[in-house]
Design a protein around this motif. Structure first.
Motif, mmCIF file in Angstrom:
data_model
loop_
_atom_site.group_PDB
_atom_site.id
_atom_site.type_symbol
_atom_site.label_atom_id
_atom_site.label_comp_id
_atom_site.label_asym_id
_atom_site.label_seq_id
_atom_site.Cartn_x
_atom_site.Cartn_y
_atom_site.Cartn_z
ATOM 1 N N PHE A 295 0.825 -1.219 0.000
ATOM 2 C CA PHE A 295 0.000 0.000 0.000
ATOM 3 C C PHE A 295 0.861 1.272 0.000
ATOM 4 C CE2 PHE A 295 -2.321 3.415 2.130
ATOM 5 C CZ PHE A 295 -3.450 3.480 1.339
ATOM 6 N N GLN B 214 6.001 -2.113 -6.910
ATOM 7 C CA GLN B 214 5.604 -1.297 -8.068
ATOM 8 C C GLN B 214 5.979 -1.990 -9.385
ATOM 9 O OE1 GLN B 214 5.172 3.210 -9.335
ATOM 10 N NE2 GLN B 214 5.681 2.775 -7.292
ATOM 11 N N LEU C 115 1.313 1.523 -14.178
ATOM 12 C CA LEU C 115 0.610 0.778 -13.132
ATOM 13 C C LEU C 115 -0.696 0.195 -13.637
ATOM 14 C CD1 LEU C 115 1.044 3.127 -10.063
ATOM 15 C CD2 LEU C 115 2.007 0.855 -10.302
ATOM 16 N N VAL D 12 5.860 5.899 -15.011
ATOM 17 C CA VAL D 12 5.291 5.140 -13.897
ATOM 18 C C VAL D 12 4.117 4.371 -14.489
ATOM 19 C CG1 VAL D 12 4.196 5.257 -11.636
ATOM 20 C CG2 VAL D 12 5.942 6.918 -12.252
ATOM 21 N N ALA E 103 3.210 -4.374 -9.979
ATOM 22 C CA ALA E 103 1.971 -3.670 -10.352
ATOM 23 C C ALA E 103 2.002 -3.188 -11.796
ATOM 24 C CB ALA E 103 1.736 -2.489 -9.415
ATOM 25 N N LYS F 14 -3.413 6.400 -7.094
ATOM 26 C CA LYS F 14 -2.178 7.167 -6.969
ATOM 27 C C LYS F 14 -2.319 8.580 -7.558
ATOM 28 C CE LYS F 14 2.625 6.243 -7.985
ATOM 29 N NZ LYS F 14 3.210 5.885 -6.717
ATOM 30 N N THR G 179 4.164 1.606 -0.308
ATOM 31 C CA THR G 179 5.210 1.666 -1.335
ATOM 32 C C THR G 179 4.622 2.093 -2.689
ATOM 33 O OG1 THR G 179 4.941 -0.702 -1.635
ATOM 34 C CG2 THR G 179 6.820 0.007 -0.333
ATOM 35 N N LEU G 180 3.380 1.685 -2.943
ATOM 36 C CA LEU G 180 2.765 2.076 -4.223
ATOM 37 C C LEU G 180 2.342 3.534 -4.221
ATOM 38 C CD1 LEU G 180 0.515 -0.963 -5.237
ATOM 39 C CD2 LEU G 180 2.516 -0.117 -6.410
ATOM 40 N N VAL G 181 1.866 3.996 -3.061
ATOM 41 C CA VAL G 181 1.327 5.356 -3.016
ATOM 42 C C VAL G 181 2.435 6.411 -2.917
ATOM 43 C CG1 VAL G 181 -0.028 6.939 -1.594
ATOM 44 C CG2 VAL G 181 -0.916 4.677 -2.102
ATOM 45 N N LEU G 182 3.471 6.122 -2.154
ATOM 46 C CA LEU G 182 4.456 7.161 -1.837
ATOM 47 C C LEU G 182 5.666 7.204 -2.779
ATOM 48 C CD1 LEU G 182 4.447 6.872 2.062
ATOM 49 C CD2 LEU G 182 3.290 8.574 0.675
ATOM 50 N N THR G 183 5.736 6.265 -3.716
ATOM 51 C CA THR G 183 6.885 6.295 -4.631
ATOM 52 C C THR G 183 6.415 6.437 -6.077
ATOM 53 O OG1 THR G 183 6.932 3.917 -5.034
ATOM 54 C CG2 THR G 183 8.176 4.710 -3.128
ATOM 55 N N THR G 184 7.281 6.961 -6.901
ATOM 56 C CA THR G 184 6.958 7.000 -8.336
ATOM 57 C C THR G 184 8.051 6.300 -9.138
ATOM 58 O OG1 THR G 184 7.889 9.222 -8.397
ATOM 59 C CG2 THR G 184 5.508 9.051 -8.396
ATOM 60 N N GLN H 157 3.783 15.039 -8.115
ATOM 61 C CA GLN H 157 4.694 13.960 -8.515
ATOM 62 C C GLN H 157 4.668 13.710 -10.018
ATOM 63 O OE1 GLN H 157 5.918 10.740 -5.939
ATOM 64 N NE2 GLN H 157 3.856 10.766 -5.113
#
Lengths: 276, 438
Positions: free
Chosen positions: A213, A228, B62, B60, A231, B70, A215-220, B81
């Motif tokens: 959760f 990621q 996904l 990115v 995903a 996101k 790691t997916l939301v806070l990183t790009t 971002q």
């Protein structure tokens, strides 16, 4: 006769244990197997176990499309970093709660555990805003801090349980021999609790490795770990099962190997004190 | 010696130039969804960076739901971002209204905004201003097995009615042989069974809300829609249909177990690909059915590129968006991977191209897209935009709950009547909480 009964029981127990183990491992085994199939074979309604045209094309495609080493290094740094930071905070906390408990200790422990019951999405926006304002979005440092906080209750609880199993008399004897707090923790407590600390460490590396959760939301891009990476191969529309399986296999392989080689340590640590 | 010095000086100068170039290069972070067309864009983007050496691209990629969460979090909190986001026709009107997206004005002269298909352009605009550029567009249509249809002694018209679909599905079903007349979405979710059922309901004259934003599940039109769907699936659908979404039905169809499948036009390239589909040479296409009321049961969707209002790299971002959604990009894909792989459904000129007209599903995709109108989705007037969705933020949550009721009705756990009653109650409750009904 009695020996025969014991032998039969052992055989049954072994058979049941193997069957259960295979059942639990089957989804991972199937994922690994699918990663070597073509997309058409991967979605077949009558899939074959081994009788298919084995191919490495999914791994080639995944490798050409993604920078796997970067995701891998991010996962390693985030998982190990958050575990070590967690241990630095949790060892003194668990020591004080196990050996110098107060009336509030139990309440604090239960409160810590209760934070695990909060759905993470409930605090997503405030944490996201803090990260944005502090310039920590897409940073490994930021994730190390968040994952430390996420797993801290479990680390403290595990260490607390292990420390409680150590007889207080041994610590008292050490104190009578003149050991100070530092010596007591370093030379008496730590060697005795080492299996517990090691299993806590291993378990937290695995938990942090698998965390999806945050790691997916806070990183790009810069701090994106293997979650990621996986995903990016999942899709609600289209045929990507074999590629997704290849990406999943590459993501879980390191932690699977780690678990395999440290299984003795894990089992020993997890059952530490259970036989008393 | 002198020459050696010159070489060293030149090398140093070249290195300095490259360092200063690298330092001045602007990096665009692009969030995109993982599907074949987008992955292809990523692969071909080297052409863009070659033509624009001052711009670097970071991707990115996904899965749809992860991406949606996101980018929504990022844009709502002005996280900054991303410089370019891939969003759908559901998000664009809502986000444009919030002022979260940059208007796409000042695009290059040869971009030809008027070439974009009117329905798609309407879904991505607010007050006639474009807020996202369509990368590919899709509708839904009937994909059917010509051989099974022939065996059943029937012929699929180009524009079937639901009555015909019902008859044909029952005639094609041979449960003992594992062949089912029709495969339709049953899995609960706003983008799963509710996308299909909302579009179907439009053709039955049903709507989500009246002009006062009052829920309409207590109407005869919704009862007719859901009764027809449940009866049809019970008689001619595959077992366990309440768990089937796009991918499950795709697998069933490709394995030759569905006589008909009504779903996204993007599936046409999958079911006609002989590498993946056992029935590739037997697939025919038709428009989504109607009920003689002037509306078809097909949807309209476009994955589009939008620029968040907070970006500091708006000019470079616009350059990339214009490149990726241009006519020239379509030609680039065609020259690299053939016309069948060109992102469909966005430009009139693509469908006028004689080469693209040879693609077997091209004409039907265009007709399907043109049959959908997001501002006028059903027979009666509605206060919302969207064909298979209602473009309000609350829709995702409400429609997923309604979808669970309808999936339960399909699975036989509740009656159609009870599912509609629950849908009406939960929608009314959620909408009054959100302050909608007048």
């Amino acid at each position: 006769m009695a020996r025969q009964v014991t032998l039969n029981r052992r055989l049954i127990n072994t058979g049941v244990a193997w069957a259960f183990g295979i059942l639990i491992f089957f989804p991972i085994f199937w994922t690994i197997l699918t990663s070597f199939k073509t997309e058409a074979e991967a979605i077949s309604l009558s899939p074959s176990l081994f009788d298919f045209d084995w191919t490495l094309e999914n791994y080639q495609e995944v490798n050409s499309r993604s920078n796997y080493p970067r995701y891998f290094m991010n996962s390693v740094i985030i998982a190990v970093g958050s575990t070590l930071l967690g241990l630095i905070i949790a060892v003194p906390a668990a020591w004080s709660m196990a050996f110098v408990p107060s009336k509030k200790t139990r309440g604090i422990l239960l409160w810590m555990l209760s934070t695990k019951m909060l759905p993470p999405v409930g605090v997503l926006i405030p944490i996201y805003l803090i990260f944005r304002d502090w310039g920590m979005l897409d940073s490994r440092t930021g994730l190390v801090i968040v994952l430390t906080m996420v797993n801290l209750p479990i680390i403290v609880w595990m260490l607390f349980t292990y420390f409680r199993e150590i007889p207080g008399e041994i610590l008292e004897a050490a104190r009578m021999d003149g050991a100070g707090l530092k010596s007591e923790i370093l030379y008496v407590l730590t060697p005795m609790a080492l299996p517990g600390i090691a299993s806590t460490l291993l378990l937290n590396v695995i938990l942090a490795w698998n965390e999806a959760f945050w790691t997916l939301v806070l990183t790009t891009t810069k701090a994106a770990p293997l979650t990621q990476f996986i995903a990016s191969y999942s899709s609600p529309e289209g045929l990507f099962y074999a590629k997704l399986s290849a990406a999943s296999t590459m993501a879980i392989a390191p932690v699977l190997i780690l678990g395999w080689f440290s299984q003795k340590q894990l089992v020993r640590g997890l059952t530490f004190g259970a036989v008393k | 010696m002198r020459m050696q010095k010159n070489v060293i000086a030149l090398t140093v100068a070249a290195m300095a130039a490259s360092v200063s170039l690298a330092a001045s290069a602007e990096t665009l972070t692009i969030a995109t969804v993982n599907n074949g067309d987008m992955v292809r864009m990523q692969k071909l983007s080297g052409e863009f960076t070659k033509a624009n050496p001052d711009i670097d691209l970071e991707w990115v990629t996904l899965e749809e739901n992860a991406l949606r969460q996101k980018v929504t979090t990022d844009i709502a909190t002005k996280g900054g971002q991303f410089d370019i986001m891939t969003i759908g026709t559901y998000e664009v009107p809502i986000w444009a209204k919030q002022g979260w997206l940059l208007e796409l004005d000042g695009l290059p002269d040869d971009y030809d905004t008027d070439d974009i298909l009117p329905g798609i352009r309407g879904g991505l605009s607010m007050d006639d201003k474009l807020f996202a550029a369509p990368f590919y567009g899709e509708s839904s249509m009937v994909m059917y097995r010509k051989d099974l249809m022939e065996k059943a002694g029937m012929e699929m018209p180009e524009d079937p009615t639901w009555e015909f679909i019902g008859k044909a599905a029952r005639a094609m079903t041979d449960k003992d042989a594992g062949t089912y007349g029709v495969c339709l979405r049953g899995k609960a979710g706003w983008g799963e069974n509710m996308a299909f059922l909302t579009a179907t309901a439009n053709s039955f004259g049903a709507r989500w809300f009246d002009m006062d934003w009052k829920a309409q599940f207590d109407t005869q039109q919704w009862a007719d829609t859901l009764n027809f769907y449940v009866d049809l699936m019970n008689d001619a659908g595959p077992p366990g249909a309440s768990s089937n979404g796009f991918n499950e039905n795709l697998t069933l169809f490709q394995n030759g177990q569905c006589g008909m499948w009504i779903d996204a036009t993007v599936a046409a390239s999958f079911v006609t690909n002989p590498d993946d589909s056992k029935v590739a040479d037997q697939v025919g296409f038709a428009l989504a059915p109607d009920n003689g009321l002037g509306k078809r049961g097909n949807w309209l969707w476009a994955w589009s590129l939008a620029i968040p209002a907070g970006t500091e790299k708006a000019e470079s971002a616009k350059k990339f968006v214009a490149w990726a959604t241009s006519k020239q990009y379509l030609e680039l894909v065609a020259s690299n991977e053939g016309w069948a792989n060109v992102p469909p459904g966005t430009r009139k000129s693509l469908y006028e191209n004689p080469e693209y007209q040879k693609v077997p599903f091209a004409a039907m995709t265009l007709k399907s897209i043109e049959a959908a109108d997001p501002t006028n989705p059903t027979v009666d007037e509605v206060p919302y935009v969207g064909v298979q969705f209602v473009a309000i933020p609350e829709f995702q949550g409400i429609a997923t709950s309604v979808g669970q009721q309808f999936a339960a009705a399909l699975a036989g756990q509740v009656s159609v009547e009870d599912a509609l009653k629950s849908a009406q109650a939960l929608t009314t409750r959620a909408m009054s909480k959100a302050g909608y009904p007048k």
